[in-house]
Structure formats: C-alpha cells, structure tokens
Design a protein around this motif. Structure first.
Motif, PDB file in Angstrom:
ATOM      1  N   TYR A   1      18.960 -38.503   4.103  1.00  0.00           N
ATOM      2  CA  TYR A   1      18.023 -37.464   3.616  1.00  0.00           C
ATOM      3  C   TYR A   1      18.403 -36.937   2.228  1.00  0.00           C
ATOM      4  O   TYR A   1      19.517 -36.492   1.989  1.00  0.00           O
ATOM      5  CB  TYR A   1      17.993 -36.300   4.627  1.00  0.00           C
ATOM      6  N   ILE A   2      17.427 -37.012   1.330  1.00  0.00           N
ATOM      7  CA  ILE A   2      17.576 -36.355   0.024  1.00  0.00           C
ATOM      8  C   ILE A   2      16.406 -35.379  -0.108  1.00  0.00           C
ATOM      9  O   ILE A   2      15.242 -35.792  -0.008  1.00  0.00           O
ATOM     10  CB  ILE A   2      17.525 -37.369  -1.147  1.00  0.00           C
ATOM     11  N   PRO A   3      16.679 -34.080  -0.296  1.00  0.00           N
ATOM     12  CA  PRO A   3      15.582 -33.109  -0.335  1.00  0.00           C
ATOM     13  C   PRO A   3      14.551 -33.439  -1.418  1.00  0.00           C
ATOM     14  O   PRO A   3      14.914 -33.828  -2.529  1.00  0.00           O
ATOM     15  CB  PRO A   3      16.295 -31.788  -0.642  1.00  0.00           C
ATOM     16  N   SER A   4      13.285 -33.289  -1.049  1.00  0.00           N
ATOM     17  CA  SER A   4      12.205 -33.482  -2.027  1.00  0.00           C
ATOM     18  C   SER A   4      12.090 -32.202  -2.853  1.00  0.00           C
ATOM     19  O   SER A   4      12.692 -31.164  -2.520  1.00  0.00           O
ATOM     20  CB  SER A   4      10.890 -33.725  -1.292  1.00  0.00           C
TER      21      SER A   4
ATOM     22  N   ARG B   1      20.760 -33.261  -3.578  1.00  0.00           N
ATOM     23  CA  ARG B   1      21.675 -33.353  -2.426  1.00  0.00           C
ATOM     24  C   ARG B   1      22.386 -32.021  -2.176  1.00  0.00           C
ATOM     25  O   ARG B   1      22.692 -31.676  -1.038  1.00  0.00           O
ATOM     26  CB  ARG B   1      22.712 -34.455  -2.659  1.00  0.00           C
ATOM     27  N   SER B   2      22.637 -31.274  -3.270  1.00  0.00           N
ATOM     28  CA  SER B   2      23.374 -30.018  -3.111  1.00  0.00           C
ATOM     29  C   SER B   2      22.574 -28.992  -2.279  1.00  0.00           C
ATOM     30  O   SER B   2      23.121 -27.998  -1.829  1.00  0.00           O
ATOM     31  CB  SER B   2      23.748 -29.431  -4.480  1.00  0.00           C
ATOM     32  N   PHE B   3      21.271 -29.250  -2.086  1.00  0.00           N
ATOM     33  CA  PHE B   3      20.460 -28.328  -1.279  1.00  0.00           C
ATOM     34  C   PHE B   3      20.513 -28.631   0.219  1.00  0.00           C
ATOM     35  O   PHE B   3      20.018 -27.841   1.025  1.00  0.00           O
ATOM     36  CB  PHE B   3      18.995 -28.352  -1.749  1.00  0.00           C
ATOM     37  N   VAL B   4      21.126 -29.782   0.589  1.00  0.00           N
ATOM     38  CA  VAL B   4      21.117 -30.155   2.019  1.00  0.00           C
ATOM     39  C   VAL B   4      21.745 -29.059   2.893  1.00  0.00           C
ATOM     40  O   VAL B   4      21.124 -28.614   3.874  1.00  0.00           O
ATOM     41  CB  VAL B   4      21.798 -31.532   2.246  1.00  0.00           C
ATOM     42  N   PRO B   5      22.959 -28.571   2.572  1.00  0.00           N
ATOM     43  CA  PRO B   5      23.540 -27.535   3.457  1.00  0.00           C
ATOM     44  C   PRO B   5      22.678 -26.272   3.523  1.00  0.00           C
ATOM     45  O   PRO B   5      22.591 -25.637   4.585  1.00  0.00           O
ATOM     46  CB  PRO B   5      24.892 -27.208   2.801  1.00  0.00           C
TER      47      PRO B   5
ATOM     48  N   GLN C   1      17.846 -19.214  -0.330  1.00  0.00           N
ATOM     49  CA  GLN C   1      19.245 -18.839  -0.534  1.00  0.00           C
ATOM     50  C   GLN C   1      19.236 -17.528  -1.314  1.00  0.00           C
ATOM     51  O   GLN C   1      18.725 -17.488  -2.444  1.00  0.00           O
ATOM     52  CB  GLN C   1      19.940 -19.938  -1.352  1.00  0.00           C
ATOM     53  N   GLN C   2      19.773 -16.507  -0.703  1.00  0.00           N
ATOM     54  CA  GLN C   2      19.758 -15.197  -1.361  1.00  0.00           C
ATOM     55  C   GLN C   2      20.562 -15.251  -2.663  1.00  0.00           C
ATOM     56  O   GLN C   2      21.658 -15.826  -2.685  1.00  0.00           O
ATOM     57  CB  GLN C   2      20.370 -14.157  -0.413  1.00  0.00           C
ATOM     58  N   THR C   3      20.019 -14.680  -3.738  1.00  0.00           N
ATOM     59  CA  THR C   3      20.733 -14.679  -5.019  1.00  0.00           C
ATOM     60  C   THR C   3      21.732 -13.525  -5.054  1.00  0.00           C
ATOM     61  O   THR C   3      21.391 -12.393  -4.699  1.00  0.00           O
ATOM     62  CB  THR C   3      19.737 -14.514  -6.188  1.00  0.00           C
ATOM     63  N   THR C   4      22.951 -13.853  -5.490  1.00  0.00           N
ATOM     64  CA  THR C   4      23.914 -12.780  -5.779  1.00  0.00           C
ATOM     65  C   THR C   4      24.352 -13.011  -7.225  1.00  0.00           C
ATOM     66  O   THR C   4      24.617 -14.146  -7.597  1.00  0.00           O
ATOM     67  CB  THR C   4      25.141 -12.833  -4.849  1.00  0.00           C
ATOM     68  N   GLY C   5      24.403 -11.940  -8.011  1.00  0.00           N
ATOM     69  CA  GLY C   5      24.771 -12.109  -9.423  1.00  0.00           C
ATOM     70  C   GLY C   5      23.555 -12.416 -10.282  1.00  0.00           C
ATOM     71  O   GLY C   5      22.409 -12.182  -9.880  1.00  0.00           O
TER      72      GLY C   5
END
Ligand SMILES: Nc1nc2c(ncn2[C@@H]2O[C@H](COP(=O)(O)OP(=O)(O)OP(=O)(O)O)[C@@H](O)[C@H]2O)c(=O)[nH]1
Ligand SMILES: [Mg+2]
Length: 401
Positions: free
Chosen positions: A175-178, A67-71, A187-191
C-alpha cells in the motif's frame, strides 16, 4: 608585503560587496513576499489546505512522502473504529431498554472488546490484512452504523467513513497512500510550519510570492500564533461549516461553531490586523450539504433564529447564505466603520477537493493583487501629496517678507 596586504584588502572588499549585493537582492525579494496565515480552530481544515498548496503549486507528494503517511492513516483507522466501539458501549449503557441497537453481532464482539481496550491508536501495530478484515466486519455491523449516525456526540474524525470503507486497500502489503488518502489523513498540528508558493503563472503576478504559515488550532496551540502576527497581508480563516452540532475535542462543554465565532472576533480585534485582510474559508461544504437537511442549524445557539423552509437543495443554499451572513456580521461588529483598509471575503470551500481549492486560490490571488495595487496607488498619492505640500511650504517661505 604591501602588495599582499592590498590584495587581501581588495578580496575582503569584494566579499563585502558580494554580501551586500546578496542582502539587497534578498531584501528586494522579501518585499515581494506576502505573508499569509492559516488560522482557525482545531480540525477546521488548515493543514488540508496546506497539503493542497503542495499538490497544486509545488511538486506534490513523491513516493517516500506518500509512504510516510501510512502510520498516520492506520492510526486514523484504529481511532475511528475504536471511537465507534466505545460509542456503542456508552450508548448501550445510557439508553437502557432500547440499548440492544448498540450491541455488536456475536461474531464481532471479541474483536470489538480487544480494540476498545487499546489505550491509544498510535500504540497499535500497523494494520495488517487480518485486522483490516475484522475492522471491516465491525464497520458493517448494524450497531456500529447506529453509533456512526450519532457521530457528532463521539469526537469522530471526519476521515472515518472514507478510511473504513477502504480499509482492505489501506492494509495491503504494498500500500502506498494516494493523494486522496493523504488529504483525508488526520494529524493534529503542533507548532508552526511554513511554505512559499506562487499561485499563478499570469504575468500580472510576476515576482509575487506568498509565504503561508500553518499552525495548530486547538486551544493549547494558540499561544504560539502571536509569534507570527507582525506584517501579515491576509489571514485565511478556516471555519468548518459542519461543526455546528459538535463540541470541542479539548472542551466538551463548548460548541465548535461558537468557539470559531469567538476566535474570529478575537482576531479581528487585534491591533496587528488593522490593515490585514480576512479571507474566511467556510470549509467542509461537502459535509454541510449532507448535514444541513438532517440536523437543524438551530442545534447551535448562534443559529437559533434559523427557520428551514424546504427539504431540498434550495434549503442547503439558504442555510449556507445564512451562515455566511452570520460571519459577515461578526466582521462588521468587530471592525470600525472608518477602517476601509482591510477587506473581508468569504469562500465556500471543500478542502479535500483539488478543483475547488485551485479556483479558490485564483480568487484569493485576484483579491490580494487588487489590494496590493490599491495600496501602491495610495502610497504614490501619499508621496505626491507630501511633495506638493512641501512645495506650498517652500513657496510660502519664499514669499515671506
Ligand atoms: N470531508 C471533508 N473533510 C475535510 C475537509 N477539510 C478537512 N477535512 C478533514 O478534516 C480533518 C481535519 O483537517 P485538518 O486539515 O487536519 O484540520 P486542522 O485545521 O489542520 O486541525 P489542527 O491541526 O488540529 O488545527 C482531516 O481528516 C481532513 O481530511 C473538507 O472540506 N471536507
Ligand atoms: Mg493542522
């Protein structure tokens, strides 16, 4: 009082001994942890490989994590459609007479204008079903499709086609991402992020564990890499095969493939990595397969001397081998012939394909196991050589009058 004192003392001693024992166990465990760095330019696929590790060798993604990937996914949808709409505008302005090709159908124009004005995709509210329908209509618009064909000029994320083809599903209320959605999410990685895993249940690997680090690949992220350069067993260098006709997001004058070449050469020259293996993942082979027949490799200055021979699958294989040789050459040019300690290998990968990444890590594990065994053998030989030399010296001492 004396007895009490002794009791406290022995308790402290027991605690000290326990701490020491734990430290010894930890130090022993650390010896078996091999450090791997995922390096490469932005969008080369490092974090996608990192996600695959979670899928393949750890617990995978549970529902709250999904779910945390929805946004992120909704932002990807907005970014993709917005970039295409801006592209239509730009091409229409630039092309003059033939610009009609980039003009949206009247029924899509209102929504197109509205999306194009949104400052950042993250600023958009979550994608609802009504907006998703409008996005879908825009995506099907011939003008947007024409701009999509010129995606290499637009800094379009690689997830564009997949997410826009599925936009109604992504906007559903429940919706729950597969797993596939998560692998496509950009999502660009920072750190710096790290994880530990063991790729194989094979007894030969018993106890061996890899600690893998993922970093941001864009230029402003690379100064953070230095903190990780000590004690690295292998660098997994991700290079996107499909980027040969694209420029950097952070510098639109620089070709992405040239940037990758320079980055690899720079890493090979670092004294930290004299004995570090370089495992180059020639990634995004799925996109390369489609692109190589349409866009000549010579779109990149580094591949200027490439001459295509045919227009079928054999050509894709030839083009791939050519690029692979180019990477090997960079290794040779930046490695002293006397340096036999480090190894260089290339792997053909598609990071979103679980099966390919599983097989790739089996090969990586084999390569590193062999390297470790050779290293251990060399260490034993070194000890033996030293002790026999010591024996010779002692014998000389003894024989001296
Ligand atoms: N089709 C396809 N897409 C891929 C592949 N590998 C990665 N991608 C997609 O490419 C995009 C960028 O991948 P990332 O893994 O985020 O790239 P990165 O190297 O971590 O980028 P930075 O964090 O900016 O350094 C994501 O949308 C991925 O889904 C691949 O082999 N094939
Ligand atoms: Mg990343």
């Amino acid at each position: 009082m004396g007895a009490g004192c002794t009791k406290v003392q022995s308790q402290e001693e027991a605690e000290d001994a326990a701490i020491k024992r734990n430290m010894e166990i930890e130090a022993k465990r650390e010896q078996k942890v091999l450090k791997l760095l995922l390096l490469g330019a932005g969008e080369s696929g490092k974090s996608t490989i990192f996600k695959q590790i979670k899928v393949l060798f750890q617990t995978g993604f549970d529902d709250p994590e999904r779910r945390s990937f929805v946004p992120v996914i909704h932002a990807n949808v907005y970014q993709s459609i917005r970039t295409l709409l801006m592209g239509c505008k730009e091409f229409a302005e630039r092309e003059g007479e033939s610009s009609s090709k980039y003009i949206l159908l009247p029924e899509n124009q209102n929504y197109g204008e509205r999306i194009a004005e949104v400052e950042s995709p993250e600023g958009c509210s979550l994608l609802d079903e009504d907006n998703a329908l409008k996005v879908q209509n825009c995506w099907k618009d011939p003008a947007i499709q024409a701009a999509y064909l010129r995606g290499n000029e637009l800094q379009l994320p690689d997830c564009t086609e997949f997410f826009l083809n599925n936009v109604l599903r992504l906007a559903a209320q429940d919706y729950i991402p597969s797993q596939e959605d998560i692998l496509f999410a950009r999502q660009q990685t920072t750190g710096i992020v790290e994880t530990e895993f063991s790729p194989d249940k094979d007894p030969k690997n018993k106890g061996v564990c890899y600690r893998l680090f993922d970093v941001g690949g864009q230029r402003n992220e690379r100064r953070k890499w230095m903190h990780l350069f000590d004690g690295v067993t292998a660098i997994i260098f991700c290079a996107s095969l499909s980027e040969y006709d694209q420029t950097l997001l952070e510098d639109d004058k620089q070709n992405r493939m040239i940037e990758t070449r320079e980055l690899l050469a720079w890493l090979l020259q670092q004294p930290w990595f004299e004995n570090t293996s370089f495992l180059v993942f020639l990634n995004k082979f799925d996109i390369f397969q489609k692109k190589a027949l349409k866009v000549p490799l010579s779109a990149c200055d580094w591949f200027q001397d490439y001459q295509p021979l045919t227009t079928n699958n054999q050509e894709i294989e030839r083009a791939y081998r050519y690029v692979e040789r180019k990477f090997k050459k960079i290794y040779e040019e930046n490695t002293a012939p006397s340096n036999i300690q480090r190894q260089f290998r290339t792997y053909r990968t598609t990071a979103i394909d679980e099966g390919i990444i599983k097989e790739t890590f089996r090969l990586v594990d084999d390569a590193l196991t062999i390297q470790r065994l050779i290293q251990e053998m060399l260490n034993v030989l070194h000890v033996l050589a030293c002790s026999s030399l010591e024996g010779v010296f002692l014998a000389c001492e003894w024989q001296r009058p």
